[in-house]
Design a protein around this motif. Sequence first.
Motif, PDB file in Angstrom:
ATOM      1  N   PRO A   1       0.830  -1.214   0.000  1.00 47.57           N
ATOM      2  CA  PRO A   1       0.000   0.000   0.000  1.00 47.57           C
ATOM      3  C   PRO A   1       0.861   1.260   0.000  1.00 47.57           C
ATOM      4  CG  PRO A   1      -0.796  -1.586   1.627  1.00 47.57           C
ATOM      5  CD  PRO A   1       0.532  -2.100   1.144  1.00 47.57           C
ATOM      6  N   ALA A   2       0.398   2.276  -0.710  1.00 47.75           N
ATOM      7  CA  ALA A   2       1.113   3.556  -0.757  1.00 47.75           C
ATOM      8  C   ALA A   2       0.125   4.707  -0.669  1.00 47.75           C
ATOM      9  CB  ALA A   2       1.943   3.646  -2.033  1.00 47.75           C
ATOM     10  N   PRO A   3      -0.734   4.718   0.355  1.00 49.40           N
ATOM     11  CA  PRO A   3      -1.792   5.738   0.388  1.00 49.40           C
ATOM     12  C   PRO A   3      -1.291   7.142   0.656  1.00 49.40           C
ATOM     13  CG  PRO A   3      -1.808   4.479   2.420  1.00 49.40           C
ATOM     14  CD  PRO A   3      -0.814   3.806   1.513  1.00 49.40           C
ATOM     15  N   THR A   4      -0.050   7.312   1.135  1.00 48.90           N
ATOM     16  CA  THR A   4       0.421   8.656   1.457  1.00 48.90           C
ATOM     17  C   THR A   4       1.168   9.310   0.314  1.00 48.90           C
ATOM     18  OG1 THR A   4       2.453   7.776   2.427  1.00 48.90           O
ATOM     19  CG2 THR A   4       0.582   8.101   3.896  1.00 48.90           C
ATOM     20  N   TYR A   5       1.188   8.705  -0.865  1.00 47.60           N
ATOM     21  CA  TYR A   5       1.818   9.300  -2.039  1.00 47.60           C
ATOM     22  C   TYR A   5       0.810   9.350  -3.186  1.00 47.60           C
ATOM     23  CZ  TYR A   5       6.087   8.512   0.605  1.00 47.60           C
ATOM     24  OH  TYR A   5       7.040   8.533   1.581  1.00 47.60           O
ATOM     25  N   PRO A   6       0.824  10.418  -3.976  1.00 49.05           N
ATOM     26  CA  PRO A   6      -0.152  10.547  -5.078  1.00 49.05           C
ATOM     27  C   PRO A   6      -0.030   9.398  -6.074  1.00 49.05           C
ATOM     28  CG  PRO A   6       0.934  12.640  -4.655  1.00 49.05           C
ATOM     29  CD  PRO A   6       1.677  11.611  -3.849  1.00 49.05           C
ATOM     30  N   THR A   7      -1.144   8.790  -6.406  1.00 54.11           N
ATOM     31  CA  THR A   7      -1.162   7.653  -7.316  1.00 54.11           C
ATOM     32  C   THR A   7      -0.542   8.023  -8.664  1.00 54.11           C
ATOM     33  OG1 THR A   7      -3.164   6.842  -6.256  1.00 54.11           O
ATOM     34  CG2 THR A   7      -2.632   5.951  -8.437  1.00 54.11           C
ATOM     35  N   GLY A   8       0.336   7.140  -9.150  1.00 57.82           N
ATOM     36  CA  GLY A   8       0.961   7.338 -10.451  1.00 57.82           C
ATOM     37  C   GLY A   8       2.262   8.111 -10.407  1.00 57.82           C
ATOM     38  N   GLN A   9       2.608   8.708  -9.259  1.00 60.26           N
ATOM     39  CA  GLN A   9       3.868   9.452  -9.150  1.00 60.26           C
ATOM     40  C   GLN A   9       5.021   8.488  -8.862  1.00 60.26           C
ATOM     41  OE1 GLN A   9       4.113  12.839  -9.778  1.00 60.26           O
ATOM     42  NE2 GLN A   9       1.997  12.488 -10.434  1.00 60.26           N
ATOM     43  N   CYS A  10       6.253   8.979  -9.050  1.00 59.02           N
ATOM     44  CA  CYS A  10       7.421   8.118  -8.838  1.00 59.02           C
ATOM     45  C   CYS A  10       7.516   7.661  -7.389  1.00 59.02           C
ATOM     46  CB  CYS A  10       8.694   8.846  -9.269  1.00 59.02           C
ATOM     47  SG  CYS A  10       9.060  10.354  -8.327  1.00 59.02           S
ATOM     48  N   THR A  11       7.154   8.546  -6.435  1.00 57.13           N
ATOM     49  CA  THR A  11       7.213   8.182  -5.016  1.00 57.13           C
ATOM     50  C   THR A  11       6.212   7.069  -4.708  1.00 57.13           C
ATOM     51  OG1 THR A  11       5.734  10.064  -4.653  1.00 57.13           O
ATOM     52  CG2 THR A  11       8.063  10.410  -4.238  1.00 57.13           C
ATOM     53  N   TRP A  12       5.031   7.177  -5.285  1.00 60.26           N
ATOM     54  CA  TRP A  12       4.021   6.123  -5.137  1.00 60.26           C
ATOM     55  C   TRP A  12       4.542   4.803  -5.680  1.00 60.26           C
ATOM     56  CZ3 TRP A  12       1.878   3.646  -9.404  1.00 60.26           C
ATOM     57  CH2 TRP A  12       0.794   2.793  -9.158  1.00 60.26           C
ATOM     58  N   GLY A  13       5.214   4.824  -6.856  1.00 58.60           N
ATOM     59  CA  GLY A  13       5.707   3.598  -7.477  1.00 58.60           C
ATOM     60  C   GLY A  13       6.728   2.873  -6.622  1.00 58.60           C
TER      61      GLY A  13
END
Length: 429
Positions: free
Chosen positions: A319-331
């Motif tokens: 899960p990566a709910p604290t990073y905007p979906t589709g951004q490099c940080t989310w990835g």
Amino acid sequence: MYPSNPIQEALRPSQSVQVTLLDSQQVKLIFPMVKKERPLTLQIWTNQDPKNWHYFPLEQEKEHPDLTLNLKDFPPDSGPYTYRLQGPHGQILQSGTLLLPSTPDSKKNPQDLKPRTQFSSAKLDQGLLLFQLKPAPQSPAIHKANLRITQDQQNPKILPLTPERPDGLLQTLIDLNQDLSATPIQGQIEVTFANGQSQTYPLADYHIPLDKLEAQVQLQEEANTLHLELSRAQALEQIQVLLNNQTYSLTKISPALYQTSIQLPPTKKATIQIKALKQGQPQTIYHKTFQPAQTESKHTDLATTIEESSDHDFQPLYPAPTYPTGQCTWGVKRLVPWVGDWWGNGGQWATSAQALGFRTGPEPRIGAIACWDDGGYGHVALVTHVASPQAIQVKEANYNGQGAIRNYRGWFDPSQGLGHLTYIYPPGN
């Protein structure tokens, strides 16, 4: 020569400058000792903050140069001020100190200084809610401001507001993909003015306009597994995922984010649908048909073979709910379980990791995170192959605007053209 008015007594000048109080808001400075030469420039700064300068040109043709100051341009009770009068070639003609009084408006009720605020749905198509703040007309300058959000008695979320325009407008973006639900937003504004005064102002509850919020579906295939992520889902009352008409459950990560992983049939077509109730009406919000997986070619080159075997090592998604979906940080957060929440933009990750005790360095290693700081948002990626410091492969998202997580570049030199490069090493490395 000087009236007995207490405010003017506080302005008693030195021998080289005369001060006249025009009214409650204005003071005139006269420089009788200066010869008639133009142009002149007056510089004034507070002794408490010598980096904050005020510049005033004196260009009028008079026997003695003078200048009218508006006291509202100066924070109250922040003197004394140092002034310097310079000639046309930069030479210092006069210098000294001034003590400016507080304006009557500086003692206003704190509610009279409450900034104007608004929520805007202009970016809801991106799952973002824009919040803007503008100082009150008679307010001192705002040094800093935070938006404090509380929902359903949860821990408050604090968002710093950043300056947007020279007129004092500040704003922040609220990411609805993360942990904000469809309940009203209860908010407060925490303001610190340039004069050092701090004040907290409550905001009226704000209801997210769910009719303008469209859910986003993202799919990623890895081997025979289909990873599905549904974000911006506050507007959906019930959600159902069907693969070949068989129902699968979604895991609720946050009020706006759902995920699931489904095994695809290896030898026949697969049709996936996402159905939901929105405002009481059934809708099909996603539909796609997948073709059977192709058999592997016997003519697979070495680079492809290496990538496929290595990708298998980094297949799990987290899960990566604290990073905007589709951004490099989310990835990267989706691929790496030890990455923390709220490490900032990609260019800030190395600094954030160091502060938490992670080792960083210039050497690429498999399993490390490459962090490029270009002075802006920066970029991050997970290292999956290393041939040399100038030849690596990575898995990443938001490369050239592509939101899926994959190897886009094959072998490349990470030191070229992306900013200062630092590697963040996994715990124990």
